[in-house]
Design an enzyme around this catalytic site. Sequence first.
Site, PDB file in Angstrom:
ATOM      1  N   GLY A  11       0.822  -1.208   0.000  1.00 37.33           N
ATOM      2  CA  GLY A  11       0.000   0.000   0.000  1.00 37.33           C
ATOM      3  C   GLY A  11       0.853   1.254   0.000  1.00 37.33           C
ATOM      4  O   GLY A  11       2.089   1.190   0.069  1.00 37.33           O
ATOM      5  N   ASP A  12       0.166   2.402  -0.138  1.00 43.19           N
ATOM      6  CA  ASP A  12       0.814   3.722  -0.079  1.00 43.19           C
ATOM      7  C   ASP A  12       1.837   3.942  -1.185  1.00 43.19           C
ATOM      8  O   ASP A  12       2.806   4.678  -1.015  1.00 43.19           O
ATOM      9  CB  ASP A  12       1.498   3.939   1.289  1.00 43.19           C
ATOM     10  CG  ASP A  12       0.568   3.660   2.437  1.00 43.19           C
ATOM     11  OD1 ASP A  12      -0.598   4.060   2.345  1.00 43.19           O
ATOM     12  OD2 ASP A  12       0.993   3.020   3.416  1.00 43.19           O
ATOM     13  N   ALA A  38      -8.123   3.025   3.401  1.00 46.13           N
ATOM     14  CA  ALA A  38      -7.269   3.555   2.331  1.00 46.13           C
ATOM     15  C   ALA A  38      -7.067   5.052   2.519  1.00 46.13           C
ATOM     16  O   ALA A  38      -7.911   5.737   3.100  1.00 46.13           O
ATOM     17  CB  ALA A  38      -7.917   3.286   0.987  1.00 46.13           C
ATOM     18  N   HIS A  40      -5.774   7.935  -0.175  1.00 44.47           N
ATOM     19  CA  HIS A  40      -5.199   8.293  -1.468  1.00 44.47           C
ATOM     20  C   HIS A  40      -5.030   9.808  -1.541  1.00 44.47           C
ATOM     21  O   HIS A  40      -5.997  10.544  -1.389  1.00 44.47           O
ATOM     22  CB  HIS A  40      -6.093   7.782  -2.605  1.00 44.47           C
ATOM     23  CG  HIS A  40      -6.160   6.274  -2.654  1.00 44.47           C
ATOM     24  ND1 HIS A  40      -7.116   5.580  -3.319  1.00 44.47           N
ATOM     25  CD2 HIS A  40      -5.348   5.341  -2.113  1.00 44.47           C
ATOM     26  CE1 HIS A  40      -6.909   4.274  -3.186  1.00 44.47           C
ATOM     27  NE2 HIS A  40      -5.843   4.116  -2.446  1.00 44.47           N
ATOM     28  N   THR A  41      -3.795  10.221  -1.746  1.00 43.21           N
ATOM     29  CA  THR A  41      -3.530  11.657  -1.765  1.00 43.21           C
ATOM     30  C   THR A  41      -3.447  12.159  -3.198  1.00 43.21           C
ATOM     31  O   THR A  41      -2.746  11.581  -4.021  1.00 43.21           O
ATOM     32  CB  THR A  41      -2.194  11.948  -1.042  1.00 43.21           C
ATOM     33  OG1 THR A  41      -2.243  11.289   0.222  1.00 43.21           O
ATOM     34  CG2 THR A  41      -1.988  13.425  -0.822  1.00 43.21           C
ATOM     35  N   GLN A 224      -5.031  -0.183  -1.100  1.00 39.57           N
ATOM     36  CA  GLN A 224      -3.919  -0.904  -0.451  1.00 39.57           C
ATOM     37  C   GLN A 224      -2.978  -1.488  -1.525  1.00 39.57           C
ATOM     38  O   GLN A 224      -2.817  -0.874  -2.564  1.00 39.57           O
ATOM     39  CB  GLN A 224      -4.419  -2.006   0.484  1.00 39.57           C
ATOM     40  CG  GLN A 224      -5.076  -1.500   1.759  1.00 39.57           C
ATOM     41  CD  GLN A 224      -6.526  -1.115   1.577  1.00 39.57           C
ATOM     42  OE1 GLN A 224      -7.276  -1.805   0.929  1.00 39.57           O
ATOM     43  NE2 GLN A 224      -6.933  -0.018   2.165  1.00 39.57           N
ATOM     44  N   THR A 239      -4.900  -6.848   4.964  1.00 38.69           N
ATOM     45  CA  THR A 239      -6.225  -6.280   5.176  1.00 38.69           C
ATOM     46  C   THR A 239      -7.244  -7.379   4.863  1.00 38.69           C
ATOM     47  O   THR A 239      -6.866  -8.491   4.495  1.00 38.69           O
ATOM     48  CB  THR A 239      -6.422  -4.997   4.336  1.00 38.69           C
ATOM     49  OG1 THR A 239      -7.635  -4.364   4.761  1.00 38.69           O
ATOM     50  CG2 THR A 239      -6.451  -5.279   2.844  1.00 38.69           C
ATOM     51  N   THR A 299      -1.558   8.422   5.604  1.00 41.01           N
ATOM     52  CA  THR A 299      -2.602   9.397   5.262  1.00 41.01           C
ATOM     53  C   THR A 299      -3.823   9.202   6.157  1.00 41.01           C
ATOM     54  O   THR A 299      -4.497  10.152   6.517  1.00 41.01           O
ATOM     55  CB  THR A 299      -3.041   9.191   3.782  1.00 41.01           C
ATOM     56  OG1 THR A 299      -1.866   9.091   2.988  1.00 41.01           O
ATOM     57  CG2 THR A 299      -3.895  10.312   3.280  1.00 41.01           C
ATOM     58  N   LEU A 332      10.749   8.501  -7.215  1.00 41.12           N
ATOM     59  CA  LEU A 332      12.152   8.319  -7.586  1.00 41.12           C
ATOM     60  C   LEU A 332      12.997   9.461  -7.006  1.00 41.12           C
ATOM     61  O   LEU A 332      14.140   9.264  -6.591  1.00 41.12           O
ATOM     62  CB  LEU A 332      12.292   8.276  -9.117  1.00 41.12           C
ATOM     63  CG  LEU A 332      13.686   7.936  -9.627  1.00 41.12           C
ATOM     64  CD1 LEU A 332      14.102   6.529  -9.205  1.00 41.12           C
ATOM     65  CD2 LEU A 332      13.768   8.048 -11.158  1.00 41.12           C
ATOM     66  N   ASP A 333      12.404  10.663  -6.940  1.00 39.15           N
ATOM     67  CA  ASP A 333      13.117  11.852  -6.424  1.00 39.15           C
ATOM     68  C   ASP A 333      13.583  11.664  -4.983  1.00 39.15           C
ATOM     69  O   ASP A 333      14.586  12.239  -4.572  1.00 39.15           O
ATOM     70  CB  ASP A 333      12.210  13.086  -6.513  1.00 39.15           C
ATOM     71  CG  ASP A 333      10.852  12.841  -5.851  1.00 39.15           C
ATOM     72  OD1 ASP A 333      10.147  11.916  -6.301  1.00 39.15           O
ATOM     73  OD2 ASP A 333      10.532  13.537  -4.865  1.00 39.15           O
TER      74      ASP A 333
HETATM   75  P1  IMP Z   1      -7.061  -2.867   8.226  1.00 39.12           P
HETATM   76  O1  IMP Z   1      -7.217  -2.808   6.749  1.00 39.12           O
HETATM   77  O2  IMP Z   1      -7.435  -1.557   8.895  1.00 39.12           O
HETATM   78  O3  IMP Z   1      -7.730  -4.043   8.843  1.00 39.12           O
HETATM   79  O4  IMP Z   1      -5.494  -3.059   8.542  1.00 39.12           O
HETATM   80  C1  IMP Z   1      -4.806  -4.259   8.242  1.00 39.12           C
HETATM   81  C2  IMP Z   1      -3.382  -3.974   7.794  1.00 39.12           C
HETATM   82  O5  IMP Z   1      -3.407  -3.314   6.532  1.00 39.12           O
HETATM   83  C3  IMP Z   1      -2.604  -3.036   8.723  1.00 39.12           C
HETATM   84  O6  IMP Z   1      -1.241  -3.415   8.709  1.00 39.12           O
HETATM   85  C4  IMP Z   1      -2.766  -1.685   8.082  1.00 39.12           C
HETATM   86  O7  IMP Z   1      -1.712  -0.802   8.427  1.00 39.12           O
HETATM   87  C5  IMP Z   1      -2.705  -2.083   6.615  1.00 39.12           C
HETATM   88  N1  IMP Z   1      -3.394  -1.122   5.749  1.00 39.12           N
HETATM   89  C6  IMP Z   1      -4.732  -0.972   5.580  1.00 39.12           C
HETATM   90  N2  IMP Z   1      -4.981  -0.002   4.687  1.00 39.12           N
HETATM   91  C7  IMP Z   1      -3.798   0.456   4.272  1.00 39.12           C
HETATM   92  C8  IMP Z   1      -3.411   1.450   3.309  1.00 39.12           C
HETATM   93  O8  IMP Z   1      -4.214   2.092   2.637  1.00 39.12           O
HETATM   94  N3  IMP Z   1      -2.072   1.629   3.159  1.00 39.12           N
HETATM   95  C9  IMP Z   1      -1.150   0.895   3.848  1.00 39.12           C
HETATM   96  N4  IMP Z   1      -1.460  -0.038   4.740  1.00 39.12           N
HETATM   97  C10 IMP Z   1      -2.781  -0.257   4.946  1.00 39.12           C
END
Ligand code: IMP
Length: 424
Positions: A11-12, A38, A40-41, A224, A239, A299, A332-333
């Site tokens: 994710g991210d 999630a 999203h920026t 994610q 997740t 975020t 990359l920056d």
């Molecule tokens: P949950 O989705 O809130 O149940 O979290 C489960 C795992 O997924 C945790 O480690 C969260 O930090 C990770 N996670 C959920 N959504 C995101 C996201 O949008 N970006 C990064 N990690 C996420």
Amino acid sequence: MNCCITGLQWGDEGKGKVVDILAEKSDIVVRYAGGANAGHTVVIGDKKFALHLMPSGAVRPDIFCVIANGLVVDPECLIEEIQMLADNGIDLQSRLMISENAHMVLDYHKREDQLREDSLGKNKIGTTIRGIGPCYADKIGRSYAIRMGDLNDLARLEKKLEKTTAYKNKLFGALYGAEPMDAAVIFKKCKIYAQKLGAFLGDTTEFLHTSIAEKKSVLFEGAQGALLDIDHGTFPFVTSSSASSLGMGPGCGVPAKMVDKFYGIIKAYTTRVGEGPFPSEQDNAIGNIIREKGNEFGTTTGRPRRCGWFDAVAVAYSAAIGSINEIALMHLDTLSGLDELKICKSYSIDGKETDFFPANSDKLSRANCTYETLETWNEDLTSVKVFEDLPQNAKDYIAAIEKLTKTPITIIGVGPKRNQTIFR
Ligand code: IMP
């Protein structure tokens, strides 16, 4: 042309920006999995929008937005997001459809997420406490599930909520000694949700099939990343939804054969939030530098992200399961000016070398990375517009990733803004 965009790490990766850019050529943008976990920026001019439930294409005025059946929707959060966009002059009134079959995140889901995580102590998953897991568990369990379409029949919903809240109260009381929740309070909120969101509810599967038959261009936006996928990620530190592109079909009722191109989004390094194995993690000065330079803070939760070297084993796996045609490489920056630069090209697990990612947390936690060391660069990349103007070492870094992941990199992000993007 129909495209699908998913993250290939934990994710991210910067999906929001890529979706926003590709949405320019689309008629419809669809979110198909996850929920308000999630973040999203999207940066437009001086404005930064953090979206949790709305597809990132929402910030473009002419795009129709779909929240499909695979999501777990927190109506409170969605109403706030619609209002936040309206306050910024972005109106969604005639260009949003929410699936009646998407499931609804209610107060007791968020409560359960918190109670369970607190009770697990050091064995917790590190969730976002947005009620995601408990809501998906109700969906799979069926008997106590509540869907967005239930807002269409408030009398029936009131009865369902009484039954469900009584069940949850017994459970939370017995397991955690929690105070009971009042079904009437939850129902009162639902009446507001019905009022504010009722007009947006519809059959999104029918809408998507009709639109595709009319040759509309659809962009499918994952949330994610593939390594957080419930079936193919690093279980149990994942997740609760199908976060890889494999989740697209079940999440919106459109089969993969209707998609012309699958884009995978990666960051030039790796990050992870929450618990779970992370072989290339740099829990040291290098990780701290990447976190500060890349502004690697969540975020949704603001948590500092764990940072590490680019893991080609993980990304090659995500690209393979996701039938990824092209990769967009973001941030990359952020790597400019580092003293050293490494890519994980294989793992050593129990004395055996492998370049195939094991989607098994126990096994992965025993993986030691074998690295390829690359030459660094010091140039600031944030104003580079064309690939040819990148420093040779940055081009070599991109080529190394392409070779190890067996996938071409066609989009390169060199900053958060729309115009800080190189297309090849
Ligand atoms: P949950 O989705 O809130 O149940 O979290 C489960 C795992 O997924 C945790 O480690 C969260 O930090 C990770 N996670 C959920 N959504 C995101 C996201 O949008 N970006 C990064 N990690 C996420």
